[in-house]
Design an enzyme around this catalytic site. Structure first.
Site, short mmCIF file in Angstrom:
data_model
loop_
_atom_site.label_atom_id
_atom_site.label_comp_id
_atom_site.label_asym_id
_atom_site.label_seq_id
_atom_site.Cartn_x
_atom_site.Cartn_y
_atom_site.Cartn_z
N LYS A 187 -12.40 0.21 0.33
CA LYS A 187 -11.56 0.95 -0.63
C LYS A 187 -12.30 1.06 -1.97
CE LYS A 187 -7.27 -0.02 1.78
NZ LYS A 187 -7.87 -0.52 3.03
N SER B 195 0.78 -1.23 0.00
CA SER B 195 0.00 0.00 0.00
C SER B 195 0.82 1.28 0.00
CB SER B 195 -0.94 0.01 1.21
OG SER B 195 -0.21 -0.07 2.41
N HIS C 265 -5.87 -3.73 -1.63
CA HIS C 265 -5.70 -2.71 -2.66
C HIS C 265 -5.79 -3.27 -4.08
CE1 HIS C 265 -4.67 0.84 -0.19
NE2 HIS C 265 -4.22 -0.06 0.67
#
Length: 395
Positions: free
Chosen positions: A241, A182, A210
């Site tokens: 996210k 990340s 991610h």
């Protein structure tokens, strides 16, 4: 000296070293432009990759769920907290990830905490083999487990092989890695990891927080990106996210997921996800299943921004992802950049400094989204050119 004076001293030291984190307050919905502390600014540091956090269909789904199911789940999943919405989302996530089953958690952090600590426990004949740059939630999951761990160097497959060889006689060997790292945006070499795992009869657990909504067909993640569906044991994902909501999950073999429902502590001892969040996540999965338009727009914006910054002379490291680390190296310079971007250019982009990243690797981490326009991103490029010259960072 008062018993809490040490806190004052530590805060002072953080500020002097450029390590004090300024927490900004948003006063609007997540989006490409937001209101922060009363000021309209271009948002370049959100994980809202696809712009789904304020998507009309997702908001409508949450509202309908409140009307039909109320606000709270009311209990843990194993008592009275499992609603039909939870089951529907788990089924849809499993199908989306091309896995047999999935288990929901209240956050991605809890997903790692609960699953990792359940898969290997203190006193068992086993070991975690953990990537050097793994997320804090993975580290805390291993700590909660109490089982031994060894760490292999970042994306170093020779070192992973060495650690596997040293522990080949252990009954359980669990390789745990982020899929996307990340802070740097680089990818785990998953095909090589899987090959070594098969050679040494090890379990593979991938944190794809991610990768969700970003990599793979329709944003199915890093396992789909490398076409390894039948060779990775556990895929952890987050709904906070790219999906734009909150929550986390782990997908994998049906029996293994059933085991986690019996043993994962956050699942057993913390109330279930709230109905509006679950319904919103269902809508997000349905949007991605139907179309990959937002994923394509995200990547188009990513390539535009990263090319512009590299052409100016900025080092973006080895990113293979929309995560765009603009390397400034010096902690105080990074904090100055962040403050001046906000004050002078109306750009919201937080500095990332130690202990989140090692000393001497401070950066501004930019995150383009599918909701940004090319004009937004060109404005960012122009601001970094201007500020880079003003500070003397760009010659």
């Amino acid at each position: 000296m008062g018993k809490l004076d040490w806190i004052t001293e530590e805060l002072k030291e953080l500020k002097e070293k450029g390590l004090y984190v300024t927490i900004r307050v948003l006063q609007s919905a997540q989006g490409p432009w937001v209101v922060v502390d009363g000021k309209r600014v271009l948002n370049m540091c959100s994980n809202n990759y696809l712009g789904l956090a304020a998507h009309p269909k997702i908001k409508e789904a949450a509202i309908r769920a409140i009307l039909d199911y109320g606000v709270g789940a009311g209990a843990v999943r194993t008592i009275a907290g499992t609603m039909e919405l939870h089951v529907e989302l788990e089924e849809k996530l499993a199908k989306f990830k091309k896995r047999e089953a999935a288990i929901l958690f209240q956050s991605g952090y809890n997903a790692n905490l609960g699953s990792i600590s359940a898969l290997l426990r203190k006193g068992e004949d086993g070991v975690f083999i953990s990537e050097e740059l793994n997320h804090a939630s993975i580290i805390d999951g291993m700590r909660l487990s109490g089982a031994p761990k060894v760490i292999y160097k970042h994306i170093d497959m020779d070192d992973l092989k060495k650690k596997l060889e040293e522990n080949k006689d252990k009954k359980k060997k669990i390789i745990v890695t982020d899929g996307v790292f990340s802070m740097d945006g680089d990818l785990a070499p998953l095909p090589e990891i899987v090959e070594l795992a098969e050679q040494y009869d090890a379990i593979v657990y991938v944190d794809d927080a991610h990768g969700e909504g970003v990599l793979g067909e329709h944003g199915r993640g890093i396992v789909d990106h490398f076409k390894l569906h039948d060779r990775v044991d556990f895929e952890m994902g987050t709904l906070s996210k790219a999906f734009g909501v909150i929550g986390g999950y782990v997908a994998g073999p049906e029996e293994a997921i059933e085991y986690l429902k019996q043993r994962a502590r956050p699942f057993l001892f913390s109330s279930a996800m709230n109905p509006p969040d679950v319904a919103a996540a269902i809508a997000a999965v349905e949007i991605l299943q139907k179309s990959d338009e937002l994923v394509k727009k995200l990547w188009d914006n990513t390539h535009f921004l990263q090319k512009g910054l590299r052409d100016l002379g900025y080092d973006l490291g080895n990113t293979k992802h929309p995560i765009t680390p603009v390397m400034l190296y010096d902690e105080k310079l990074a904090q100055e950049f962040s403050k001046r971007l906000y004050d002078e250019y109306n750009i919201f982009a937080q500095a990332i400094v130690y202990p989140t990243v090692p000393l001497g690797t401070a950066r501004i981490r930019l995150e383009p989204s599918a909701a940004h326009t090319k004009e937004d991103l060109q404005y960012v490029i122009d601001a970094f050119e201007d500020l880079g010259k003003k500070t003397g960072f760009l010659k």
